[in-house]
Design a protein around this motif. Sequence first.
Motif, mmCIF file in Angstrom:
data_model
loop_
_atom_site.group_PDB
_atom_site.id
_atom_site.type_symbol
_atom_site.label_atom_id
_atom_site.label_comp_id
_atom_site.label_asym_id
_atom_site.label_seq_id
_atom_site.Cartn_x
_atom_site.Cartn_y
_atom_site.Cartn_z
ATOM 1 N N SER A 1 0.827 -1.210 0.000
ATOM 2 C CA SER A 1 0.000 0.000 0.000
ATOM 3 C C SER A 1 0.856 1.251 0.000
ATOM 4 O O SER A 1 0.616 2.183 -0.770
ATOM 5 N N ALA B 1 0.979 3.940 -3.008
ATOM 6 C CA ALA B 1 0.570 5.317 -2.722
ATOM 7 C C ALA B 1 1.680 6.287 -3.104
ATOM 8 O O ALA B 1 1.427 7.305 -3.758
ATOM 9 N N ASN C 1 -2.089 9.288 -0.838
ATOM 10 C CA ASN C 1 -1.811 8.665 0.455
ATOM 11 C C ASN C 1 -2.543 7.331 0.550
ATOM 12 O O ASN C 1 -3.418 7.028 -0.260
ATOM 13 N N VAL C 2 -2.172 6.556 1.533
ATOM 14 C CA VAL C 2 -2.725 5.208 1.684
ATOM 15 C C VAL C 2 -4.238 5.251 1.898
ATOM 16 O O VAL C 2 -4.967 4.391 1.396
ATOM 17 N N THR D 1 -6.283 7.222 0.559
ATOM 18 C CA THR D 1 -6.890 7.402 -0.765
ATOM 19 C C THR D 1 -7.085 6.042 -1.429
ATOM 20 O O THR D 1 -8.125 5.791 -2.051
ATOM 21 N N LEU D 2 -6.108 5.167 -1.283
ATOM 22 C CA LEU D 2 -6.240 3.807 -1.846
ATOM 23 C C LEU D 2 -7.440 3.093 -1.240
ATOM 24 O O LEU D 2 -8.243 2.498 -1.957
#
Length: 140
Positions: free
Chosen positions: A12, A16, A22-23, A25-26
Amino acid sequence: MQKPSVAPGLTSGALAESAGVNVETLRFYERKGLLPTPPRRASGYREYPTEDVQRIRFIKRAQELGFSLVEIKELLALRVRPGATPADVKTRSEEKLADIRRKIASLKAMEKALKKLNATCSGHGPMAECPILHHLEGDL
């Protein structure tokens, strides 16, 4: 005979960083169905395919152009839908452009109305006589 090496997937954090997000968002994209939930390594870490970097960049660019997440999901689906053509994509792009033009026209009308309203107010005097507040209250 050696087994061909397979490119390892991305964690992750690595995904990212590579995609410039950013994580969280994932995770958000996963919840919205824009990014498939990846398999997990034996260690429990998620392992994203390297192609997901391009997918996330696609999503971010589409957002910058004003596409909603629902519209982006539709664009992503078109990429793999049998029988879909570039004309299908262009239609959606033209619809977005028309929507943006409507919003610009609406913003220009708001600007004109506020300019007119601001011209009625000197910015001085008692608050009870403020023409902007009177207008907003429906007194004008």
